[in-house]
Enzyme design. Structure first.
Site, short mmCIF file in Angstrom:
data_model
loop_
_atom_site.label_atom_id
_atom_site.label_comp_id
_atom_site.label_asym_id
_atom_site.label_seq_id
_atom_site.Cartn_x
_atom_site.Cartn_y
_atom_site.Cartn_z
N ASP A 8 41.51 42.38 37.69
CA ASP A 8 42.80 43.07 37.69
C ASP A 8 43.58 42.72 38.96
O ASP A 8 44.71 43.15 39.15
CB ASP A 8 42.65 44.58 37.49
N GLU A 38 31.84 45.37 47.04
CA GLU A 38 33.00 44.85 47.77
C GLU A 38 33.13 45.51 49.13
O GLU A 38 33.13 46.75 49.24
CB GLU A 38 34.28 45.08 46.93
O1 KIV Z 1 39.96 42.00 40.47
C1 KIV Z 1 39.25 41.28 41.18
O2 KIV Z 1 39.60 40.13 41.50
C2 KIV Z 1 37.98 41.81 41.64
C3 KIV Z 1 37.23 41.03 42.70
C4 KIV Z 1 37.84 41.28 44.01
C5 KIV Z 1 35.78 41.31 42.68
O3 KIV Z 1 37.56 42.83 41.20
#
Ligand code: KIV
Length: 271
Positions: A51, A189
């Site tokens: 997202d 994260e």
């Molecule tokens: O939306 C995204 O790109 C993510 C990554 C940062 C793991 O969730």
């Protein structure tokens, strides 16, 4: 999923095998066909239709505005390019929290309309009912703990999470809960490397980190960040593999110069 006899596709089971064999997992984002084709060809194990498209593709400040329809559009474009990688698609904000039936409906739309391979959602205990309901339909789920960008307005900042013992213990409990519920993998994260490594050791499922150090089972980055297309985002954990911003800028300026000077098109570039 079509069967490609000559290509060994990455499945959720392959990822678990990789963890058992101590082979690190590579994961990158992609939001469109052309880029996804390159990422797949490079042999990246997991492609995330994140997202983060909300920021990177649409220019929003946060991941909150992106809709389920928009995620399905990105995911279906990516899926058409993929031969080998496992594709994980983010469930967007507002389509799974607080209502597990809505969560299942959203996940089914992603699987059916985009022909995705799995979904990812953010959170621990508070979303466990949604995770269980999605899993009950046979849809693989990846968890996401630590910095969870969909909750940015609750935390107020994008700083490192779970530095304090109390928050770290909650994160460990949540990680175990997600594994017990049946998640096939977990994203961690922006958490301290020591904590991430502890979680990876405790869990049998792969733990893939972004800003979580090297003691986990794999690494994920946002492609536009690692290629240096986005310039404004520069956290410590980000390794830039290129400066595409500079390259694209140079190419566009050269094109403009050639058009203005009537150097383009030349004799050979016309019919
Ligand atoms: O939306 C995204 O790109 C993510 C990554 C940062 C793991 O969730």
């Amino acid at each position: 999923m079509s069967v490609h006899k000559d290509i060994k596709r990455v499945t959720t089971h392959v990822l678990q095998e990789m963890k058992r064999n101590n082979e690190k997992i590579s994961m990158l984002t992609a939001y469109d066909y052309s880029i996804a084709k390159i990422v797949d060809e490079a042999g990246i194990d997991v492609v995330l239709v994140g997202d983060s498209a909300s920021n990177v593709m649409a220019g929003h400040e946060t991941t909150l505005p992106i809709t389920l329809d928009q995620m399905i559009y990105h995911a279906s474009s990516v899926i058409r390019a993929i031969n080998r990688s496992l594709v994980v698609v983010d469930l967007p904000f507002g389509n799974y929290q607080g209502d597990s039936r809505e969560a299942l409906r959203s996940a089914i739309r992603i699987m059916k309309e985009a022909e995705a391979h799995s979904v990812k959602l953010e959170g621990g205990k508070e979303v466990i009912e949604s995770i269980e309901r999605i899993l009950s339909a046979g849809i693989p789920v990846m968890g996401h703990l630590g910095l969870t960008p969909q909750s940015i307005y609750m935390f107020g900042t994008y700083t490192v999470r779970a530095r304090e013992e109390e928050e770290a213990n909650v994160l460990i409990e949540d990680a175990l809960l997600l594994q017990e519920a049946g998640c096939f993998a977990l994203i961690l994260e922006k958490v301290p490397a020591k904590l991430a490594s502890t979680v990876a050791k405790k869990l049998e499922i792969p733990v893939i980190g972004i800003g979580a150090g090297g003691g986990v089972d794999g690494q994920v980055l946002v492609l536009h960040d690692m290629l240096g297309i986005t310039q404004e985002f520069s956290p410590r954990f980000l390794r830039r593999y290129h400066n595409l911003h500079k390259e694209i800028l140079k190419a566009c300026s050269n094109f403009k110069k050639d058009v203005k000077s009537q150097d383009f098109p030349n004799e050979k570039e016309q019919y």
